[in-house]
Design a protein around this motif. Structure first.
Motif, PDB file in Angstrom:
ATOM      1  N   UNK A  65      34.757  49.078  38.163  1.00 29.20           N
ATOM      2  CA  UNK A  65      34.525  49.453  39.553  1.00 29.20           C
ATOM      3  C   UNK A  65      35.435  48.703  40.508  1.00 29.20           C
ATOM      4  N   UNK A  66      35.651  47.414  40.258  1.00 28.60           N
ATOM      5  CA  UNK A  66      36.562  46.636  41.101  1.00 28.60           C
ATOM      6  C   UNK A  66      37.980  47.182  41.001  1.00 28.60           C
ATOM      7  N   UNK A  67      38.404  47.518  39.795  1.00 25.06           N
ATOM      8  CA  UNK A  67      39.733  48.094  39.604  1.00 25.06           C
ATOM      9  C   UNK A  67      39.858  49.425  40.340  1.00 25.06           C
ATOM     10  N   UNK A  68      38.836  50.240  40.272  1.00 30.76           N
ATOM     11  CA  UNK A  68      38.873  51.558  40.907  1.00 30.76           C
ATOM     12  C   UNK A  68      38.863  51.453  42.423  1.00 30.76           C
ATOM     13  N   UNK A  69      38.007  50.625  42.972  1.00 32.15           N
ATOM     14  CA  UNK A  69      37.888  50.587  44.439  1.00 32.15           C
ATOM     15  C   UNK A  69      39.025  49.812  45.089  1.00 32.15           C
ATOM     16  N   UNK A  70      39.576  48.815  44.430  1.00 31.76           N
ATOM     17  CA  UNK A  70      40.638  48.035  45.030  1.00 31.76           C
ATOM     18  C   UNK A  70      42.025  48.538  44.660  1.00 31.76           C
ATOM     19  N   UNK A  71      42.125  49.346  43.604  1.00 27.01           N
ATOM     20  CA  UNK A  71      43.389  49.969  43.247  1.00 27.01           C
ATOM     21  C   UNK A  71      44.386  49.046  42.576  1.00 27.01           C
TER      22      UNK A  71
END
Length: 86
Positions: A65-71
């Motif tokens: 989720x962190x990877x997805x939301x922060x890009x």
């Protein structure tokens, strides 16, 4: 925008589950640590996955989720870490 929103939602829910499972409530919060979402998801997942399995799943969801939301890319993080070490 939808992917980033889904990433933030995943981070929020995974953090609620981890807080509910690993911290003790002092009684000041009405729903306890992790809130209603953390309590409900932990009670659903604990009989199926166990304490360790649910912790690992929540950590995985938190990281993705962190990877997805922060890009960002975990591979880029690993490469940058390697460059700084050597």
């Amino acid at each position: 925008v939808a992917w980033r929103t889904a990433g933030w939602l995943a981070v929020l829910l995974a953090a609620c589950v981890l807080l509910h499972m690993h911290f003790v409530s002092t009684g000041r919060l009405p729903a306890g640590v992790g809130g209603i979402f953390g309590s409900a998801l932990a009670e659903l997942g604990r009989p199926v996955l166990g304490w360790v399995g649910l912790t690992l799943l929540a950590l995985l969801v938190l990281m993705i989720g962190a990877q997805t939301c922060l890009g960002f890319s975990w591979l880029a993080v690993a490469e940058a870490t390697g460059r700084r070490l050597y």
